[in-house]
Design a protein around this motif. Structure first.
Motif, mmCIF file in Angstrom:
data_model
loop_
_atom_site.group_PDB
_atom_site.id
_atom_site.type_symbol
_atom_site.label_atom_id
_atom_site.label_comp_id
_atom_site.label_asym_id
_atom_site.label_seq_id
_atom_site.Cartn_x
_atom_site.Cartn_y
_atom_site.Cartn_z
ATOM 1 N N ILE A 1 0.853 -1.192 0.000
ATOM 2 C CA ILE A 1 0.000 0.000 0.000
ATOM 3 C C ILE A 1 0.888 1.241 0.000
ATOM 4 C CG2 ILE A 1 -1.794 1.263 1.262
ATOM 5 C CD1 ILE A 1 -2.620 -1.385 2.536
ATOM 6 N N ARG A 2 0.473 2.256 -0.743
ATOM 7 C CA ARG A 2 1.168 3.552 -0.718
ATOM 8 C C ARG A 2 0.771 4.257 0.578
ATOM 9 N NH1 ARG A 2 3.817 5.785 -4.739
ATOM 10 N NH2 ARG A 2 2.783 4.419 -6.238
ATOM 11 N N THR A 3 1.737 4.502 1.426
ATOM 12 C CA THR A 3 1.437 4.982 2.780
ATOM 13 C C THR A 3 0.730 6.333 2.764
ATOM 14 O OG1 THR A 3 3.497 3.890 3.435
ATOM 15 C CG2 THR A 3 2.407 5.241 5.081
ATOM 16 N N ARG A 4 1.194 7.252 1.938
ATOM 17 C CA ARG A 4 0.582 8.586 1.906
ATOM 18 C C ARG A 4 -0.875 8.509 1.464
ATOM 19 N NH1 ARG A 4 0.008 12.165 -2.301
ATOM 20 N NH2 ARG A 4 1.410 10.932 -3.629
ATOM 21 N N ALA A 5 -1.165 7.678 0.465
ATOM 22 C CA ALA A 5 -2.544 7.535 0.004
ATOM 23 C C ALA A 5 -3.417 6.946 1.105
ATOM 24 C CB ALA A 5 -2.583 6.642 -1.244
ATOM 25 N N PHE A 6 -2.886 5.951 1.819
ATOM 26 C CA PHE A 6 -3.649 5.326 2.892
ATOM 27 C C PHE A 6 -3.912 6.326 4.018
ATOM 28 C CE2 PHE A 6 -4.225 2.543 6.594
ATOM 29 C CZ PHE A 6 -5.139 1.626 6.098
ATOM 30 N N ALA A 7 -2.900 7.141 4.338
ATOM 31 C CA ALA A 7 -3.082 8.146 5.377
ATOM 32 C C ALA A 7 -4.119 9.186 4.971
ATOM 33 C CB ALA A 7 -1.754 8.816 5.692
ATOM 34 N N GLU A 8 -4.108 9.567 3.702
ATOM 35 C CA GLU A 8 -5.047 10.589 3.230
ATOM 36 C C GLU A 8 -6.486 10.089 3.207
ATOM 37 O OE1 GLU A 8 -3.739 11.676 -0.617
ATOM 38 O OE2 GLU A 8 -2.038 12.889 0.060
ATOM 39 N N GLN A 9 -6.673 8.828 2.835
ATOM 40 C CA GLN A 9 -8.026 8.344 2.541
ATOM 41 C C GLN A 9 -8.512 7.203 3.430
ATOM 42 O OE1 GLN A 9 -9.681 10.052 0.322
ATOM 43 N NE2 GLN A 9 -7.891 11.235 -0.351
ATOM 44 N N GLY A 10 -7.623 6.554 4.178
ATOM 45 C CA GLY A 10 -7.997 5.306 4.846
ATOM 46 C C GLY A 10 -8.442 5.417 6.286
ATOM 47 N N GLY A 11 -8.576 6.626 6.821
ATOM 48 C CA GLY A 11 -9.031 6.776 8.203
ATOM 49 C C GLY A 11 -10.494 6.387 8.336
ATOM 50 N N LEU A 12 -10.777 5.344 9.088
ATOM 51 C CA LEU A 12 -12.144 4.802 9.131
ATOM 52 C C LEU A 12 -12.991 5.506 10.179
ATOM 53 C CD1 LEU A 12 -11.413 0.971 8.842
ATOM 54 C CD2 LEU A 12 -12.049 2.566 7.033
#
Length: 632
Positions: free
Chosen positions: A310-321
């Motif tokens: 997973i691309r960490t920056r993308a996950f941080a931007e969009q993955g907060g549940l």
């Protein structure tokens, strides 16, 4: 709270943690948002046509089958029961039809050759990496020695690629049992000593387990994610080769629009009969299914929660549940987080891809039907929760499709049960069964349905069974085109015997699964939480007391159904025998398939054999050696 055995402060790393490089990870909202980047650079060509062929093909097959079954039912008009049967049939046939068409696409790709997506090819030269990747292994009350033996095997495999400096390894513990947590600390320090004091291997224990695994990973992202462009998520039973890990990291560096690449983990290390059935099915049937869904999912692929980069920056931007609203058990923490994270990543304008052709990705299956059903109960609650995510603003329609398929999966068991019961009730009602007429000598439901329209009834029956079983047969046929896999699975004859035996055993266990999954859906809808327990990895056996406690209801239902069917007509009892026997014999079936003895016997006969048993990759051999040492 977290303890780093113990960390001395947010800016002072313990010896087993690197310096913190925080990354902001905002919680997302489901009530606002818009889909970004409808077209992505890595989107395969002709995606609209691919999706039309799969969904349209499934719809066409369903329309044909529906017309035929309607023609069988139309004689004398369609009453309420017949209408219910028709609705159930349409829903279930559409379900299996999509799986069939998708698997057929995968079958054609495998036998016809296919291009490696994202340049990921197991035979090419390894890329030279310029960016760092963190390998995260979350754990929850697992056997520490077993867990870290697998991690050491992965570490050594990455080291063998010559690019170890680009990777850091983290054990992210959510363990709640003090004795296991103490063992984790000791086992981790022993592993660091074996690998050297300069090993890029780290440990963090979290005492606040909020949001479960998703919260475990998110907490790491917020503390350390800024230092790593990519993170590779492992499970406690994951094993991956260093070459595959390096190739995945290289693909992320080359494709700036990609947020996630999901591999196809092969099930390995099965010892019980049940586990060996699962690994054979995954090895032979799994690729046609995975290639098919990868073909039409395109850049909107799903996420399975592990063995993915997973691309960490993308996950941080969009993955907060967010916390879900509503009634119990739908509100609260998102349990099946991976589907939701994938949907949010795609909404944020990122591509997600599955690469089933890559290889070098492994996991272990549950050792028994009981363990599978316990895990499935938790997934049931998590997937039914997704009904609160479906209306979220801005999701791609394929992401909604993933969520709907996850929800629908858990309704198929009660729907099959209802279809069977309604299909039985109609001829019983027509034959005059009532309180004053409880016996119908010579009665047979199949005879009734054949009388309505013999040719159409048989045609619908054979079409349904063909569509249901064809993905297995197509998976077996692909062995003709892969010599190494064919030999490792026992040759064409041995693999055919394995396929037939797996199908028969699966059919025998189907009534048990149907009952337990239906009960699970009812419990979830009634508000009963599934809990969060550690999974068993090796031993699937249960004492008699546990078997009775888990399956007395299934057995009682089988006994009642058998007695009632026989009282109506011995022919009816014979017609229902496959279902009645599956229920009535649930305890011996579970006990037999959970034992190692039958699995070992069939292994000697090359039944349920897979290539990884006979020519195992180095990472599997090394993990087995390390685990054996911990038992000495």
């Amino acid at each position: 709270m977290t303890t780093d055995i113990e960390a001395k402060g947010p800016s002072v790393p313990a010896p087993w943690l690197p310096a913190e490089v925080p990354l902001t990870m905002p919680v997302q909202t489901l009530r606002a948002g818009a889909l970004r980047n409808r077209a992505l650079p890595t989107t395969p060509r002709a995606m609209a046509w691919r999706r039309l062929m799969v969904i349209g093909g499934a719809a066409l097959l369903t329309l044909i089958a529906t017309y035929q079954i309607w023609w069988v039912l139309r004689g004398g008009g369609t009453d309420l029961l017949e209408g219910i049967l028709l609705v159930l049939f349409v829903g279930l046939f559409a379900w299996i039809a999509q799986a069939f068409v998708s698997a057929f696409a995968g079958f054609l790709l495998i036998i016809g050759g296919h291009r490696a997506r994202l340049g990921l090819d197991s035979d090419g030269a390894l890329p030279v990496l310029s960016e760092r990747t963190a390998l995260l292994m979350p754990t929850y009350n697992e056997d520490p020695e077993r867990l870290l033996a697998g991690l050491q095997a992965i570490y050594e495999s990455v080291r063998d690629t010559g690019q170890l400096s680009q990777f850091d390894f983290f054990v992210l513990s959510d363990t709640t049992r003090p004795e296991i947590q103490a063992d984790e600390g000791r086992a981790f320090l022993a592993l660091r000593e074996r690998l050297g004091s300069d090993a890029n291997l780290f440990y963090r224990h979290r005492t606040d387990n909020r949001e479960r695994k998703a919260g475990n990973v998110a907490e790491w992202v917020r503390r350390f994610g800024g230092a790593y462009p990519h993170m590779l998520i492992l499970d406690a039973d994951s094993l991956m080769t260093g070459e595959t890990i390096v190739r995945l990291a290289g693909a992320m560096e080359r494709n700036a629009d990609v947020a996630l690449v999901q591999t196809l983990p092969m099930i390995v290390n099965g010892n019980t009969l049940f586990a060996r059935m699962q690994q054979f099915a995954g090895r032979v049937y799994g690729p046609v299914i995975a290639h098919g869904i990868a073909w039409w999912h395109g850049a909107e692929s799903n996420y399975w929660g592990h063995n993915a980069i997973i691309r960490t920056r993308a996950f941080a931007e969009q993955g907060g549940l967010p916390e879900l609203r509503g009634i119990k058990p739908f509100r609260g923490t998102v349990l099946s987080h991976d589907f939701v994270e994938a949907a949010l990543l795609r909404r944020g304008g990122w591509a997600l891809h599955m690469v089933p052709n890559l290889g070098g990705s492994y996991e272990e299956g549950p050792p028994s039907l009981t363990d599978m059903l316990v895990r499935d109960r938790r997934w049931c609650q998590g997937n039914l929760q997704h009904s609160a995510v479906l209306p979220a603003r801005g999701l791609h329609w394929v992401s909604r499709w993933h969520l709907m398929m996850g929800i629908g999966h858990y309704f198929t068991s009660p729907m099959w049960a209802m279809l069977m019961l309604v299909g039985l009730a109609i001829p019983l009602y027509k034959a005059g069964l009532g309180w004053d007429t409880l016996t119908l000598p010579g009665f047979s439901p199949s005879a009734y349905w054949r009388e309505q329209d013999p040719e159409r009834f048989l045609w619908v029956f054979f079409l349904t069974m063909s569509v249901l079983l064809a993905p297995k047969f197509m998976g077996w046929l692909t062995l003709f085109f892969d010599r190494d896999t064919r030999r490792g699975c026992g040759g064409m004859i041995g693999s055919f015997v394995s396929m037939v035996l797996e199908t028969l055993l699966a059919a025998l266990m189907a009534p048990i699964t149907m009952y337990v999954q239906s009960r699970g859906v009812a419990e979830v809808l009634a508000g009963k939480d599934s809990g969060w327990d550690a999974q068993r990895r090796d031993d699937g056996t249960l004492p008699l007391s546990s078997l009775v406690r888990s399956y007395w209801g299934v057995t009682l239902l089988g006994a009642i159904a058998g007695v009632m069917a026989y009282l109506v007509s011995p022919s009816l009892a014979a017609w229902m025998a496959p279902v009645i026997l599956g229920l009535l014999l649930s305890m011996p079936i579970v006990a037999f398939t959970s034992a190692r003895g039958p699995g070992a016997f069939l292994r000697r006969l090359w039944i349920f054999s897979i290539p990884e048993e006979h020519t195992p990759p180095k990472v599997l051999v090394r993990a087995a050696q390390l685990r054996a040492k911990t038992k000495d």
